[in-house]
Design a protein around this motif. Structure first.
Motif, mmCIF file in Angstrom:
data_model
loop_
_atom_site.group_PDB
_atom_site.id
_atom_site.type_symbol
_atom_site.label_atom_id
_atom_site.label_comp_id
_atom_site.label_asym_id
_atom_site.label_seq_id
_atom_site.Cartn_x
_atom_site.Cartn_y
_atom_site.Cartn_z
ATOM 1 N N ARG A 93 -4.452 3.964 4.127
ATOM 2 C CA ARG A 93 -4.002 2.578 3.884
ATOM 3 C C ARG A 93 -2.610 2.337 4.463
ATOM 4 O O ARG A 93 -2.203 1.181 4.607
ATOM 5 N N GLU B 51 -0.420 1.746 7.309
ATOM 6 C CA GLU B 51 -0.720 1.332 8.685
ATOM 7 C C GLU B 51 0.206 1.969 9.712
ATOM 8 O O GLU B 51 -0.218 2.272 10.831
ATOM 9 N N ASP C 240 -5.079 7.613 -0.916
ATOM 10 C CA ASP C 240 -5.718 7.100 0.298
ATOM 11 C C ASP C 240 -4.631 6.734 1.315
ATOM 12 O O ASP C 240 -4.285 5.563 1.504
ATOM 13 N N ALA D 170 0.847 -1.206 0.000
ATOM 14 C CA ALA D 170 0.000 0.000 0.000
ATOM 15 C C ALA D 170 0.874 1.245 0.000
ATOM 16 O O ALA D 170 0.630 2.187 -0.755
#
Length: 386
Positions: free
Chosen positions: A78, A80, A75, A11
Protein backbone atom coordinates in the motif's frame (compact mmCIF):
# COMPACT_ATOMS: atom_id res chain seq x y z
CA UNK A 1 3.27 20.24 8.74
CA UNK A 2 2.22 19.62 5.13
CA UNK A 3 2.31 15.97 4.11
CA UNK A 4 2.29 15.24 0.39
CA UNK A 5 -0.44 13.03 -1.11
CA UNK A 6 -2.72 12.49 1.89
CA UNK A 7 -4.22 9.19 0.67
CA UNK A 8 -0.83 7.55 0.07
CA UNK A 9 0.56 9.02 3.28
CA UNK A 10 -2.39 7.71 5.31
CA UNK A 11 -1.50 4.15 4.27
CA UNK A 12 2.11 4.77 5.30
CA UNK A 13 1.13 6.35 8.64
CA UNK A 14 -1.27 3.47 9.38
CA UNK A 15 1.43 0.86 8.69
CA UNK A 16 3.99 2.83 10.69
CA UNK A 17 1.60 3.14 13.66
CA UNK A 18 0.78 -0.56 13.50
CA UNK A 19 4.47 -1.53 13.50
CA UNK A 20 5.04 0.88 16.40
CA UNK A 21 2.37 -0.85 18.49
CA UNK A 22 3.97 -4.23 17.79
CA UNK A 23 7.62 -3.38 18.48
CA UNK A 24 7.42 -1.05 21.49
CA UNK A 25 8.45 -3.96 23.70
CA UNK A 26 11.52 -4.87 21.62
CA UNK A 27 14.20 -3.12 23.68
CA UNK A 28 16.92 -5.75 23.37
CA UNK A 29 19.08 -4.21 26.10
CA UNK A 30 16.20 -4.58 28.56
CA UNK A 31 16.35 -8.35 28.15
CA UNK A 32 20.02 -9.17 27.46
CA UNK A 33 21.50 -7.73 30.67
CA UNK A 34 21.85 -10.51 33.30
CA UNK A 35 20.09 -10.18 36.65
CA UNK A 36 22.87 -11.81 38.70
CA UNK A 37 26.07 -10.14 37.46
CA UNK A 38 27.71 -9.47 40.83
CA UNK A 39 27.03 -12.94 42.25
CA UNK A 40 28.39 -14.66 39.15
CA UNK A 41 31.41 -12.37 39.02
CA UNK A 42 32.40 -13.38 42.55
CA UNK A 43 31.81 -17.07 41.76
CA UNK A 44 33.93 -16.76 38.60
CA UNK A 45 36.80 -15.07 40.44
CA UNK A 46 36.64 -17.68 43.22
CA UNK A 47 36.98 -20.43 40.59
CA UNK A 48 40.31 -18.91 39.47
CA UNK A 49 38.65 -17.95 36.15
CA UNK A 50 37.86 -21.54 35.18
CA UNK A 51 34.10 -21.96 35.78
CA UNK A 52 31.94 -19.99 33.34
CA UNK A 53 29.26 -17.79 34.91
CA UNK A 54 25.66 -18.95 34.69
CA UNK A 55 23.60 -15.84 34.05
CA UNK A 56 19.87 -15.34 34.59
CA UNK A 57 17.84 -13.01 32.36
CA UNK A 58 14.55 -11.11 32.64
CA UNK A 59 11.38 -12.87 31.56
CA UNK A 60 10.04 -11.96 28.12
CA UNK A 61 6.63 -10.31 28.39
CA UNK A 62 5.29 -10.71 24.85
CA UNK A 63 4.07 -13.51 22.57
CA UNK A 64 6.96 -13.96 20.16
CA UNK A 65 5.14 -16.02 17.52
CA UNK A 66 2.17 -13.65 17.46
CA UNK A 67 4.50 -10.66 17.12
CA UNK A 68 6.29 -12.24 14.13
CA UNK A 69 2.99 -13.04 12.41
CA UNK A 70 1.52 -9.57 12.90
CA UNK A 71 4.70 -7.88 11.66
CA UNK A 72 4.54 -9.70 8.34
CA UNK A 73 0.79 -9.08 8.01
CA UNK A 74 1.51 -5.42 7.28
CA UNK A 75 0.47 -4.73 3.69
CA UNK A 76 3.48 -2.64 2.69
CA UNK A 77 2.39 -2.83 -0.98
CA UNK A 78 0.00 0.00 0.00
CA UNK A 79 3.03 2.29 0.30
CA UNK A 80 3.22 3.87 -3.17
CA UNK A 81 6.67 5.46 -2.87
CA UNK A 82 9.08 2.70 -3.90
CA UNK A 83 12.00 4.06 -1.83
CA UNK A 84 9.89 4.27 1.33
CA UNK A 85 8.33 0.85 0.68
CA UNK A 86 11.80 -0.71 0.44
CA UNK A 87 12.79 1.01 3.71
CA UNK A 88 9.80 -0.50 5.50
CA UNK A 89 10.52 -3.91 4.05
CA UNK A 90 14.04 -3.67 5.50
CA UNK A 91 12.60 -2.48 8.82
CA UNK A 92 10.18 -5.40 9.15
CA UNK A 93 12.97 -7.91 8.52
CA UNK A 94 15.19 -6.09 11.03
CA UNK A 95 12.54 -6.16 13.78
CA UNK A 96 11.82 -9.79 13.06
CA UNK A 97 15.51 -10.54 13.59
CA UNK A 98 15.53 -8.63 16.90
CA UNK A 99 12.53 -10.64 18.11
CA UNK A 100 14.46 -13.83 17.37
CA UNK A 101 17.44 -12.45 19.32
CA UNK A 102 15.26 -11.76 22.36
CA UNK A 103 13.53 -15.12 22.01
CA UNK A 104 16.85 -16.96 22.23
CA UNK A 105 18.62 -14.99 24.98
CA UNK A 106 20.46 -17.52 27.13
CA UNK A 107 20.24 -20.23 24.45
CA UNK A 108 23.94 -20.21 23.59
CA UNK A 109 24.66 -20.74 19.92
CA UNK A 110 21.09 -19.93 18.81
CA UNK A 111 21.35 -16.43 20.30
CA UNK A 112 24.85 -16.01 18.85
CA UNK A 113 23.67 -16.91 15.34
CA UNK A 114 20.71 -14.51 15.66
CA UNK A 115 23.18 -11.76 16.64
CA UNK A 116 25.34 -12.57 13.62
CA UNK A 117 22.26 -11.98 11.47
CA UNK A 118 21.41 -8.67 13.20
CA UNK A 119 24.84 -7.20 13.92
CA UNK A 120 27.44 -9.23 12.03
CA UNK A 121 30.93 -10.00 13.35
CA UNK A 122 34.35 -8.33 12.95
CA UNK A 123 36.09 -8.74 9.61
CA UNK A 124 39.82 -9.36 9.36
CA UNK A 125 40.24 -5.62 8.67
CA UNK A 126 38.32 -4.75 11.85
CA UNK A 127 40.61 -6.99 13.91
CA UNK A 128 43.67 -5.41 12.24
CA UNK A 129 42.34 -1.95 13.14
CA UNK A 130 41.91 -3.04 16.75
CA UNK A 131 45.45 -4.40 16.93
CA UNK A 132 46.77 -1.20 15.33
CA UNK A 133 45.21 0.85 18.15
CA UNK A 134 46.66 -1.45 20.81
CA UNK A 135 50.21 -0.53 19.72
CA UNK A 136 49.83 3.03 21.05
CA UNK A 137 50.75 4.13 24.56
CA UNK A 138 47.89 5.19 26.80
CA UNK A 139 47.82 8.54 28.55
CA UNK A 140 49.55 8.44 31.99
CA UNK A 141 47.20 6.65 34.41
CA UNK A 142 48.36 8.80 37.31
CA UNK A 143 46.50 11.78 35.88
CA UNK A 144 43.70 12.74 38.27
CA UNK A 145 41.03 12.64 35.56
CA UNK A 146 41.21 8.81 35.48
CA UNK A 147 40.91 8.32 39.25
CA UNK A 148 37.62 6.66 40.36
CA UNK A 149 35.79 9.17 42.58
CA UNK A 150 32.02 9.30 42.20
CA UNK A 151 29.24 6.90 43.12
CA UNK A 152 26.30 6.61 40.71
CA UNK A 153 24.27 8.90 42.99
CA UNK A 154 27.04 11.52 42.94
CA UNK A 155 27.47 11.11 39.17
CA UNK A 156 23.78 11.94 38.64
CA UNK A 157 24.51 15.54 39.65
CA UNK A 158 26.98 15.91 36.77
CA UNK A 159 24.53 14.47 34.25
CA UNK A 160 21.74 16.78 35.42
CA UNK A 161 24.02 19.80 35.22
CA UNK A 162 25.29 18.86 31.74
CA UNK A 163 21.72 18.35 30.51
CA UNK A 164 20.76 21.98 31.18
CA UNK A 165 22.21 22.84 27.76
CA UNK A 166 19.43 20.81 26.09
CA UNK A 167 15.76 21.68 25.85
CA UNK A 168 14.33 18.36 27.03
CA UNK A 169 13.68 16.36 30.20
CA UNK A 170 14.36 12.69 30.90
CA UNK A 171 14.47 10.29 33.84
CA UNK A 172 17.69 9.18 35.50
CA UNK A 173 18.04 6.06 37.63
CA UNK A 174 20.71 3.72 38.98
CA UNK A 175 20.72 -0.08 38.79
CA UNK A 176 22.94 -3.02 39.66
CA UNK A 177 21.44 -5.07 36.81
CA UNK A 178 23.33 -3.58 33.84
CA UNK A 179 26.62 -4.66 32.29
CA UNK A 180 27.50 -1.18 30.96
CA UNK A 181 28.55 1.63 33.29
CA UNK A 182 25.71 3.74 31.83
CA UNK A 183 23.02 3.31 29.20
CA UNK A 184 19.99 5.08 27.73
CA UNK A 185 16.72 3.16 27.55
CA UNK A 186 15.14 4.67 24.46
CA UNK A 187 11.53 3.55 24.95
CA UNK A 188 11.19 5.11 28.40
CA UNK A 189 13.57 8.07 27.92
CA UNK A 190 15.66 7.02 30.89
CA UNK A 191 19.38 7.19 31.62
CA UNK A 192 20.51 4.31 33.83
CA UNK A 193 23.80 4.48 35.77
CA UNK A 194 25.52 1.39 37.16
CA UNK A 195 25.16 1.52 40.97
CA UNK A 196 28.14 -0.85 41.41
CA UNK A 197 30.52 1.46 39.56
CA UNK A 198 32.72 4.35 40.74
CA UNK A 199 33.15 7.02 38.05
CA UNK A 200 36.21 9.15 37.21
CA UNK A 201 36.14 12.73 35.92
CA UNK A 202 37.12 11.46 32.48
CA UNK A 203 34.29 8.91 32.47
CA UNK A 204 31.77 11.58 33.48
CA UNK A 205 32.96 13.77 30.58
CA UNK A 206 32.84 10.84 28.16
CA UNK A 207 29.42 9.59 29.27
CA UNK A 208 27.67 12.96 29.34
CA UNK A 209 28.68 13.58 25.72
CA UNK A 210 28.03 9.96 24.68
CA UNK A 211 24.79 9.10 26.50
CA UNK A 212 23.08 12.50 26.73
CA UNK A 213 24.76 14.32 23.85
CA UNK A 214 23.89 11.62 21.33
CA UNK A 215 21.73 8.77 22.63
CA UNK A 216 19.28 11.02 24.49
CA UNK A 217 19.41 13.69 21.77
CA UNK A 218 18.41 11.15 19.10
CA UNK A 219 15.76 9.71 21.43
CA UNK A 220 14.18 13.15 21.82
CA UNK A 221 14.49 14.16 18.16
CA UNK A 222 12.87 10.88 17.15
CA UNK A 223 9.68 11.73 19.03
CA UNK A 224 9.04 14.81 16.88
CA UNK A 225 8.40 12.95 13.61
CA UNK A 226 5.05 11.74 12.25
CA UNK A 227 6.74 8.36 11.67
CA UNK A 228 7.60 6.18 14.67
CA UNK A 229 10.40 4.32 12.89
CA UNK A 230 12.70 7.17 13.94
CA UNK A 231 12.12 6.08 17.54
CA UNK A 232 12.00 2.34 17.03
CA UNK A 233 15.08 2.38 14.82
CA UNK A 234 16.20 2.03 11.23
CA UNK A 235 17.89 -1.25 10.17
CA UNK A 236 21.39 -1.67 11.61
CA UNK A 237 21.20 1.70 13.38
CA UNK A 238 23.42 0.51 16.25
CA UNK A 239 26.63 1.07 14.29
CA UNK A 240 25.72 4.65 13.37
CA UNK A 241 24.34 5.50 16.81
CA UNK A 242 27.41 4.23 18.68
CA UNK A 243 29.69 5.81 16.08
CA UNK A 244 27.98 9.17 16.62
CA UNK A 245 28.22 8.79 20.38
CA UNK A 246 31.95 8.04 20.41
CA UNK A 247 32.47 10.81 17.84
CA UNK A 248 30.89 13.23 20.35
CA UNK A 249 33.62 12.13 22.78
CA UNK A 250 36.17 13.01 20.11
CA UNK A 251 34.68 16.40 19.22
CA UNK A 252 34.46 17.40 22.90
CA UNK A 253 38.17 16.52 23.39
CA UNK A 254 37.38 13.58 25.69
CA UNK A 255 38.31 10.68 23.41
CA UNK A 256 41.59 9.26 24.66
CA UNK A 257 43.90 6.50 23.49
CA UNK A 258 42.84 4.68 26.65
CA UNK A 259 39.20 4.81 25.51
CA UNK A 260 40.06 3.78 21.94
CA UNK A 261 41.91 0.77 23.34
CA UNK A 262 38.81 -0.18 25.32
CA UNK A 263 36.85 -0.21 22.04
CA UNK A 264 39.65 -2.24 20.44
CA UNK A 265 39.48 -4.83 23.23
CA UNK A 266 35.77 -5.20 22.53
CA UNK A 267 36.57 -6.04 18.90
CA UNK A 268 39.12 -8.62 20.05
CA UNK A 269 36.55 -10.09 22.46
CA UNK A 270 33.82 -10.33 19.79
CA UNK A 271 36.32 -11.93 17.43
CA UNK A 272 36.97 -14.54 20.12
CA UNK A 273 33.31 -15.60 19.78
CA UNK A 274 33.88 -16.38 16.11
CA UNK A 275 36.85 -18.48 17.16
CA UNK A 276 34.60 -20.47 19.51
CA UNK A 277 36.00 -19.16 22.80
CA UNK A 278 33.86 -19.62 25.90
CA UNK A 279 33.55 -16.96 28.63
CA UNK A 280 36.57 -18.03 30.65
CA UNK A 281 38.82 -18.31 27.58
CA UNK A 282 37.89 -14.82 26.35
CA UNK A 283 38.49 -13.49 29.87
CA UNK A 284 41.92 -15.12 30.07
CA UNK A 285 42.80 -13.74 26.61
CA UNK A 286 42.11 -10.20 27.85
CA UNK A 287 43.49 -10.66 31.36
CA UNK A 288 46.61 -12.70 30.62
CA UNK A 289 47.60 -11.91 27.03
CA UNK A 290 46.52 -8.24 26.95
CA UNK A 291 47.20 -7.57 30.64
CA UNK A 292 43.82 -6.02 31.46
CA UNK A 293 42.97 -6.00 35.16
CA UNK A 294 40.42 -8.60 36.09
CA UNK A 295 37.51 -6.16 36.61
CA UNK A 296 37.88 -4.64 33.13
CA UNK A 297 38.52 -8.02 31.55
CA UNK A 298 35.40 -9.42 33.24
CA UNK A 299 33.06 -6.64 32.11
CA UNK A 300 34.30 -6.60 28.51
CA UNK A 301 33.88 -10.38 28.44
CA UNK A 302 30.44 -10.06 30.04
CA UNK A 303 29.28 -7.52 27.46
CA UNK A 304 30.29 -9.86 24.64
CA UNK A 305 29.17 -13.21 26.08
CA UNK A 306 25.85 -12.09 27.63
CA UNK A 307 22.85 -13.85 26.18
CA UNK A 308 25.04 -16.50 24.59
CA UNK A 309 27.21 -14.26 22.36
CA UNK A 310 26.28 -10.60 21.80
CA UNK A 311 28.34 -9.38 18.84
CA UNK A 312 27.18 -5.74 18.81
CA UNK A 313 30.24 -4.38 20.67
CA UNK A 314 32.59 -4.42 17.67
CA UNK A 315 30.36 -1.82 15.98
CA UNK A 316 31.54 1.04 18.21
CA UNK A 317 34.87 1.15 16.37
CA UNK A 318 33.52 0.59 12.85
CA UNK A 319 30.78 3.16 13.51
CA UNK A 320 33.28 5.71 14.79
CA UNK A 321 35.41 5.37 11.66
CA UNK A 322 32.37 5.75 9.37
CA UNK A 323 31.10 8.85 11.20
CA UNK A 324 34.62 10.35 11.35
CA UNK A 325 35.01 9.92 7.58
CA UNK A 326 31.47 11.29 7.00
CA UNK A 327 32.39 14.41 9.00
CA UNK A 328 35.74 14.81 7.21
CA UNK A 329 33.84 14.80 3.89
CA UNK A 330 31.91 17.86 5.11
CA UNK A 331 28.55 16.08 5.31
CA UNK A 332 25.68 17.12 7.59
CA UNK A 333 25.86 15.35 10.95
CA UNK A 334 22.47 16.76 12.00
CA UNK A 335 20.82 14.45 9.46
CA UNK A 336 22.08 11.49 11.53
CA UNK A 337 20.67 12.99 14.74
CA UNK A 338 17.05 12.86 13.52
CA UNK A 339 16.47 9.64 15.48
CA UNK A 340 17.71 6.08 15.71
CA UNK A 341 18.81 6.19 12.10
CA UNK A 342 21.53 4.63 9.97
CA UNK A 343 24.17 6.44 7.91
CA UNK A 344 23.55 4.13 4.95
CA UNK A 345 19.91 5.37 4.87
CA UNK A 346 20.80 9.10 4.67
CA UNK A 347 19.06 9.40 1.28
CA UNK A 348 15.91 7.85 2.75
CA UNK A 349 15.91 10.37 5.62
CA UNK A 350 16.24 13.26 3.15
CA UNK A 351 13.44 11.77 1.04
CA UNK A 352 11.13 11.57 4.08
CA UNK A 353 11.95 15.17 5.10
CA UNK A 354 11.28 16.42 1.55
CA UNK A 355 7.83 14.77 1.63
CA UNK A 356 6.92 16.27 5.01
CA UNK A 357 7.09 12.86 6.70
CA UNK A 358 10.07 13.79 8.89
CA UNK A 359 11.63 16.92 10.40
CA UNK A 360 15.18 18.24 10.52
CA UNK A 361 16.85 17.72 13.91
CA UNK A 362 15.63 20.10 16.61
CA UNK A 363 18.22 19.07 19.21
CA UNK A 364 21.85 19.13 18.06
CA UNK A 365 24.73 17.44 19.89
CA UNK A 366 26.51 20.25 21.72
CA UNK A 367 29.95 18.76 20.99
CA UNK A 368 29.28 18.91 17.23
CA UNK A 369 29.07 22.72 17.14
CA UNK A 370 32.87 23.08 17.23
CA UNK A 371 35.73 20.58 16.98
CA UNK A 372 37.54 20.90 20.32
CA UNK A 373 39.81 17.87 19.88
CA UNK A 374 43.49 18.55 20.60
CA UNK A 375 44.67 14.95 20.91
CA UNK A 376 46.97 14.50 17.91
CA UNK A 377 47.54 10.81 18.60
CA UNK A 378 43.79 10.13 18.49
CA UNK A 379 43.56 12.11 15.24
CA UNK A 380 46.41 10.09 13.75
CA UNK A 381 44.73 6.82 14.74
CA UNK A 382 41.32 7.77 13.30
CA UNK A 383 42.85 8.99 10.03
CA UNK A 384 44.77 5.75 9.58
CA UNK A 385 42.12 3.18 10.45
CA UNK A 386 41.37 1.13 7.34
Amino acid sequence: MKIENNVASKALLDIDANIDKLVKQIELLSYVNPLNIEEEKQRFFASKYLTDPVFKYPNINFDRFKLHRKLFENDIERIEDEQIRKLYEDIIYQYSGLIECIENIGNGKRFYYDCLHCFGTPTERDVENAKFILHFEEEPSNEGIFEPKYSSEEAMTFFKDYSKRYDFDYKIESSDKISAIAMVLNNVQTLVLNSNYTYSDNEIAVLTNHEIGVHMVTTMNAQLHPLKIFSNGFPNNEETQEGLAVFAEYMSNNLTVKRLKELAYRVIAVDSLAKGYNFSKTFRLLHNQYDLNREKAFFITLRVHRGGGFTKDYLYLTGLKKVYDYYQQGKDLSLLLTGKVTLEYADDIENLISKGLALPSKHITDAYTVNSNTNKTVDFILRNLK
